[in-house]
Design an enzyme around this catalytic site. Structure first.
Site, PDB file in Angstrom:
ATOM      1  N   SER A   1       0.778  -1.235   0.000  1.00 26.37           N
ATOM      2  CA  SER A   1       0.000   0.000   0.000  1.00 26.37           C
ATOM      3  C   SER A   1       0.808   1.282   0.000  1.00 26.37           C
ATOM      4  O   SER A   1       0.207   2.362  -0.082  1.00 26.37           O
ATOM      5  CB  SER A   1      -0.934   0.023   1.206  1.00 26.37           C
ATOM      6  OG  SER A   1      -1.995  -0.841   0.969  1.00 26.37           O
TER       7      SER A   1
ATOM      8  N   THR B   1       2.296   2.428   5.125  1.00 25.55           N
ATOM      9  CA  THR B   1       2.656   1.048   5.416  1.00 25.55           C
ATOM     10  C   THR B   1       2.230   0.193   4.229  1.00 25.55           C
ATOM     11  O   THR B   1       1.425   0.640   3.411  1.00 25.55           O
ATOM     12  CB  THR B   1       1.895   0.588   6.661  1.00 25.55           C
ATOM     13  OG1 THR B   1       0.536   1.058   6.534  1.00 25.55           O
ATOM     14  CG2 THR B   1       2.497   1.149   7.923  1.00 25.55           C
ATOM     15  N   GLY B   2       2.752  -0.995   4.150  1.00 27.24           N
ATOM     16  CA  GLY B   2       2.336  -1.894   3.072  1.00 27.24           C
ATOM     17  C   GLY B   2       2.292  -3.331   3.555  1.00 27.24           C
ATOM     18  O   GLY B   2       3.150  -3.752   4.338  1.00 27.24           O
TER      19      GLY B   2
ATOM     20  N   SER C   1       4.379 -12.111   5.796  1.00 23.83           N
ATOM     21  CA  SER C   1       3.110 -11.454   6.116  1.00 23.83           C
ATOM     22  C   SER C   1       2.171 -12.473   6.725  1.00 23.83           C
ATOM     23  O   SER C   1       2.536 -13.640   6.880  1.00 23.83           O
ATOM     24  CB  SER C   1       2.485 -10.819   4.866  1.00 23.83           C
ATOM     25  OG  SER C   1       2.059 -11.829   3.984  1.00 23.83           O
ATOM     26  N   ASN C   2       0.963 -12.001   7.078  1.00 22.80           N
ATOM     27  CA  ASN C   2       0.011 -12.795   7.857  1.00 22.80           C
ATOM     28  C   ASN C   2       0.658 -13.232   9.165  1.00 22.80           C
ATOM     29  O   ASN C   2       0.436 -14.332   9.651  1.00 22.80           O
ATOM     30  CB  ASN C   2      -0.486 -14.013   7.068  1.00 22.80           C
ATOM     31  CG  ASN C   2      -1.785 -14.567   7.642  1.00 22.80           C
ATOM     32  OD1 ASN C   2      -2.646 -13.819   8.090  1.00 22.80           O
ATOM     33  ND2 ASN C   2      -1.910 -15.883   7.680  1.00 22.80           N
TER      34      ASN C   2
HETATM   35  C1  REX Z   1      -4.257  -8.063   1.841  1.00 16.48           C
HETATM   36  C2  REX Z   1      -4.131  -9.385   2.525  1.00 16.48           C
HETATM   37  C3  REX Z   1      -3.820  -6.894   2.697  1.00 16.48           C
HETATM   38  C4  REX Z   1      -2.757  -9.729   3.023  1.00 16.48           C
HETATM   39  C5  REX Z   1      -4.072  -5.542   2.053  1.00 16.48           C
HETATM   40  N1  REX Z   1      -3.008  -4.976   1.487  1.00 16.48           N
HETATM   41  O1  REX Z   1      -5.154  -4.988   2.092  1.00 16.48           O
HETATM   42  C6  REX Z   1      -2.977  -3.616   1.025  1.00 16.48           C
HETATM   43  C7  REX Z   1      -2.021  -2.922   1.989  1.00 16.48           C
HETATM   44  C8  REX Z   1      -2.526  -3.526  -0.410  1.00 16.48           C
HETATM   45  O2  REX Z   1      -0.834  -2.903   1.833  1.00 16.48           O
HETATM   46  N2  REX Z   1      -2.631  -2.539   3.133  1.00 16.48           N
HETATM   47  C9  REX Z   1      -1.930  -2.291   4.351  1.00 16.48           C
HETATM   48  C10 REX Z   1      -2.613 -11.114   3.604  1.00 16.48           C
HETATM   49  C11 REX Z   1      -2.859  -2.490   5.506  1.00 16.48           C
HETATM   50  C12 REX Z   1      -1.448  -0.919   4.575  1.00 16.48           C
HETATM   51  O3  REX Z   1      -2.045   0.060   4.159  1.00 16.48           O
HETATM   52  O4  REX Z   1      -0.467  -0.866   5.296  1.00 16.48           O
HETATM   53  N3  REX Z   1      -3.542 -11.368   4.682  1.00 16.48           N
HETATM   54  C13 REX Z   1      -1.188 -11.209   4.122  1.00 16.48           C
HETATM   55  C14 REX Z   1      -4.415 -12.374   4.685  1.00 16.48           C
HETATM   56  C15 REX Z   1      -5.271 -12.486   5.935  1.00 16.48           C
HETATM   57  O5  REX Z   1      -4.507 -13.153   3.778  1.00 16.48           O
HETATM   58  N4  REX Z   1      -6.125 -13.619   5.927  1.00 16.48           N
HETATM   59  O6  REX Z   1      -0.963 -10.974   5.311  1.00 16.48           O
HETATM   60  O7  REX Z   1      -0.319 -11.405   3.277  1.00 16.48           O
END
Ligand code: REX
Length: 411
Positions: free
Chosen positions: A103, A342-343, A369-370
């Site tokens: 992100s 953050t990403g 991640s996760n």
């Molecule tokens: C998607 C799932 C997470 C990840 C997501 N990512 O919405 C966006 C992002 C692009 O970077 N957002 C974060 C997965 C919050 C930000 O803004 O910092 N999780 C993982 C799952 C959970 O599959 N069941 O952790 O890889």
């Protein structure tokens, strides 16, 4: 492993050469319930490099194969690494390696969109459907609602990744159209009224990508390239959707399955089509710090629009976390506020933050991640980097800056 690289910044000429057309800037109306500007900046302190290393070790102890951080300030750049970037070859984490920035892409998308606002091609308080007829069934949702995560459009990724590994494997090689992703969101209930409470949603930044493409007639990749990547000479930053590989020297990403003890899944290769303009950028630590520093240093946007981007509202009840237009602010325990994003994408956690003047920056990443505990530990690099010895990062202890609160459990 511990590695130190010390070198002077050579941004000067490159950054000063950034050409941003500066037409008259429309006065940006602040959103409802906007907070005042950040507290007065605390005096700059030297980074606590041992604290950064401790935070990285806490990150690997929490399950990341590797982690690294790069701090840039008046004394140049300092890098710390821990663990490996490739579990198969055993190659150590390398601060020159590319990775998926998740992100942090949202800040790139915001900058492009706000440049279009500066050029008079998009207006922040105009309904999205004025520019994208038929994309949404609700004409009350404005462009600003998207950028502030106050549209009420649900985040389709919650259902998509409810089961982490099966969810990922189902989309790893898929190519989505933008509207297909928006329609996934529209099939779910709204989270708020337009302009209501902050509710983080990737849908908002998919629509930002659609707006950019509609207004310019170009793919977002071309606009990132022409407006940010080239002017800032970001040599390791690229938007290659829907290509699945990370070209060149790169970190491999490892996703933690939901089932305790199950082996990590190598998630390096994927289209990232489920995120696109909300999260598909590839970059490295140097480039992300250069980008955030240039943005806060006023080199990418006219002052009025940078002010609009920095007009923050709280994202939670802690009083320490805020969101502006595609940009976060974290208020650290020492009183310093830092700005960035953050990403989180499968196999990669990223933090890319800088001070209000853009003069001190820190980018940290871990190749997992996760694994909420690893993300929380990685956040400790911010305290150590920006608060110096006053930071509260201890071995094995939870970091003072908690993991991104927008993520449901473990994300
Ligand atoms: C998607 C799932 C997470 C990840 C997501 N990512 O919405 C966006 C992002 C692009 O970077 N957002 C974060 C997965 C919050 C930000 O803004 O910092 N999780 C993982 C799952 C959970 O599959 N069941 O952790 O890889």
């Amino acid at each position: 492993m511990r590695l130190t690289i010390e070198r002077r910044l050579t941004l000067g000429a490159a950054l000063l050469a950034v050409a941003v057309a500066a037409p008259p800037v429309a006065a940006a109306a602040p959103p409802a319930r906007a907070t005042p500007t950040a507290p007065a900046a605390a005096a700059p302190v030297a980074p606590d490099l041992d604290g950064i290393s401790r935070a990285l070790r806490n990150t690997t102890a929490a399950g990341a194969p590797g982690a690294m951080a790069r701090f840039t300030g008046p004394d140049g750049a300092r890098v710390r690494t821990e663990g490996v970037q490739d579990r198969t070859t055993g190659a150590a984490m390398d601060p020159r390696s590319r990775f998926r920035a998740g992100s942090v892409t949202k800040t790139f998308s915001s900058v492009v969109l706000l440049q279009l606002v500066a050029e008079g091609r998009i207006d922040l308080d105009t309904p999205v459907t004025t520019y994208l007829p038929g994309a949404l069934p609700d004409a009350r949702i404005t462009v600003r609602h998207l950028l502030t995560h106050r549209s009420g459009l649900s985040d389709y990724t919650n259902a998509m990744f409810a089961k982490t590994v099966p969810g990922f494997e189902a989309v790893r090689n898929r190519v989505f159209g933008y509207q297909e992703l928006v329609d996934l969101s529209l099939s779910e209930p709204r989270t708020t009224q337009p302009g209501g409470a902050y509710s983080y949603s990737n849908t908002n930044f998919v629509l930002v990508g659609m707006l950019i493409e509609k207004a310019t007639g170009n793919p977002v990749a071309k606009e990132y390239e022409r407006r940010i990547i080239k002017p800032l000479k970001l040599r390791n930053t690229m938007y290659v959707h829907p290509a699945t590989a990370i070209k060149g020297r790169h970190v491999r990403g490892y996703l933690h399955p939901d089932e305790a003890g199950a082996p990590l899944v190598d998630s390096t290769e994927q289209t990232l089509s489920w995120a696109q303009s909300a999260g598909a950028m590839i970059s490295d630590e140097t480039d992300l710090s250069t980008f955030m520093s240039a943005l806060l240093g006023g080199r990418l946007l006219p002052a009025g629009l940078l002010d609009a981007m920095l007009t923050m509202t709280p994202t939670d009840a802690t009083g320490t976390r805020f969101y502006g237009l595609g940009l976060r602010r974290y208020d650290l325990t020492c009183g310093t506020s830092v700005y960035g994003h953050t990403g989180t994408v499968q196999g990669f956690y990223t933090y890319a933050f800088t001070t209000r003047d853009g003069k001190r920056s820190l980018t940290a990443m871990a190749n997992t991640s996760n694994r909420g505990a690893a993300n929380t530990a990685l956040g400790g690099t911010l305290e150590a980097g920006f608060c110096g010895k006053k930071s509260t990062v201890k071995s094995g202890a939870p970091a003072a800056v908690a993991a991104e609160a927008d993520l449901p459990e473990n994300r």
